[in-house]
Scaffold this motif. Sequence first.
Motif, PDB file in Angstrom:
ATOM      1  N   SER B  85      52.709  -4.123  50.755  1.00  0.00           N
ATOM      2  CA  SER B  85      53.155  -4.683  49.486  1.00  0.00           C
ATOM      3  C   SER B  85      53.669  -6.103  49.713  1.00  0.00           C
ATOM      4  CB  SER B  85      54.266  -3.808  48.895  1.00  0.00           C
ATOM      5  OG  SER B  85      54.970  -4.524  47.925  1.00  0.00           O
ATOM      6  N   LEU B  86      53.058  -7.050  49.019  1.00  0.00           N
ATOM      7  CA  LEU B  86      53.429  -8.457  49.203  1.00  0.00           C
ATOM      8  C   LEU B  86      54.895  -8.698  48.862  1.00  0.00           C
ATOM      9  CD1 LEU B  86      50.369 -10.345  47.687  1.00  0.00           C
ATOM     10  CD2 LEU B  86      51.021 -10.222  50.087  1.00  0.00           C
ATOM     11  N   SER B  87      55.298  -8.150  47.714  1.00  0.00           N
ATOM     12  CA  SER B  87      56.677  -8.422  47.278  1.00  0.00           C
ATOM     13  C   SER B  87      57.685  -7.814  48.250  1.00  0.00           C
ATOM     14  CB  SER B  87      56.896  -7.875  45.871  1.00  0.00           C
ATOM     15  OG  SER B  87      56.522  -6.512  45.815  1.00  0.00           O
ATOM     16  N   ALA B  88      57.443  -6.567  48.661  1.00  0.00           N
ATOM     17  CA  ALA B  88      58.389  -5.900  49.564  1.00  0.00           C
ATOM     18  C   ALA B  88      58.424  -6.586  50.926  1.00  0.00           C
ATOM     19  CB  ALA B  88      58.002  -4.431  49.725  1.00  0.00           C
ATOM     20  N   SER B  89      57.252  -6.924  51.471  1.00  0.00           N
ATOM     21  CA  SER B  89      57.243  -7.528  52.813  1.00  0.00           C
ATOM     22  C   SER B  89      57.877  -8.927  52.796  1.00  0.00           C
ATOM     23  CB  SER B  89      55.831  -7.588  53.370  1.00  0.00           C
ATOM     24  OG  SER B  89      55.029  -8.451  52.611  1.00  0.00           O
ATOM     25  N   HIS B  90      57.636  -9.675  51.716  1.00  0.00           N
ATOM     26  CA  HIS B  90      58.262 -10.999  51.632  1.00  0.00           C
ATOM     27  C   HIS B  90      59.774 -10.880  51.472  1.00  0.00           C
ATOM     28  CE1 HIS B  90      54.239 -12.635  51.213  1.00  0.00           C
ATOM     29  NE2 HIS B  90      54.742 -13.855  51.240  1.00  0.00           N
ATOM     30  N   TYR B  91      60.185  -9.954  50.632  1.00  0.00           N
ATOM     31  CA  TYR B  91      61.622  -9.793  50.347  1.00  0.00           C
ATOM     32  C   TYR B  91      62.359  -9.259  51.567  1.00  0.00           C
ATOM     33  CZ  TYR B  91      65.813  -8.193  47.856  1.00  0.00           C
ATOM     34  OH  TYR B  91      67.105  -7.996  47.443  1.00  0.00           O
TER      35      TYR B  91
END
Lengths: 73, 193
Positions: B85-91
């Motif tokens: 998940s882009l959002s989870a990994s970035h966050y």
Amino acid sequence: MVSPFQLFPTGPEATTRVLKRGVVAQILGILVLAGALFTKMPLLMVVIIPVGALLIALGILAWVWAVVWADAG
Amino acid sequence: MSVIILAVFAAVMILLLVGLTRALKSPSTGFARSFAVVAMVLLPSVWLLAMLVYADSEMKKVSFCTSCHEMKPYGESLHVDDDESLSASHYQNNRVDKTKACYVCHTEPGLLGYMDAKLRGLHDVRVHYFGKAPEELELVAPYDNAVCLKCHGEAKSFLEGGGHQYPDTLIDALKAGEMSCLDCHDLAHHLED
């Protein structure tokens, strides 16, 4: 030809009256903007900022009118 | 920070009142004029600027975005244990400022991007309070690669790694917007049922 200074009342009384209204607008503007400190509601935030900015701008305009324009007239 | 702002607020109020009484007693004296400038122009301008900066920083926060119930699943997706998940990994890996993750990844670079984000935000507020949000939310426009490239565009890991060299025209295609980053990285948010 009519001078733009003649279109609006000038003199000490007009200056005092406009300044008084301007100060009221400033105080309201400051209070409204202070509301942003206490709200997290998006709608209130969206309303508070432009209304507060408008009131502050009116106060500044009143100063410009009373101190610069009216006296010049 | 709020305490300092409130202190400035109190000072502005007091000065305005003093300016009011002084200026109205004898509006033509030099002292009254100086006071009027400070009380009616300078301090309110500083106050307005401070509140604009404060409101702007508040409106960039994740907590502000997720204060609408429509956004709650997206806020929760930041904490999902899923590296795809882009959002989870970035966050979770601090690739974005955690306090304003939504804003960073949903705002195109530059002043126009900022203005566009504000207008889209206004649209969302209108729909939230006065309209009806659709069951399944969609982006109003295709996700712009510029948002990814503002951080990754010059990164070695992007230019030389991650398979972005195959084919060798891929990076140019991404920069030209002929391909979307999301064509491959297609899980933006891992939404839980």
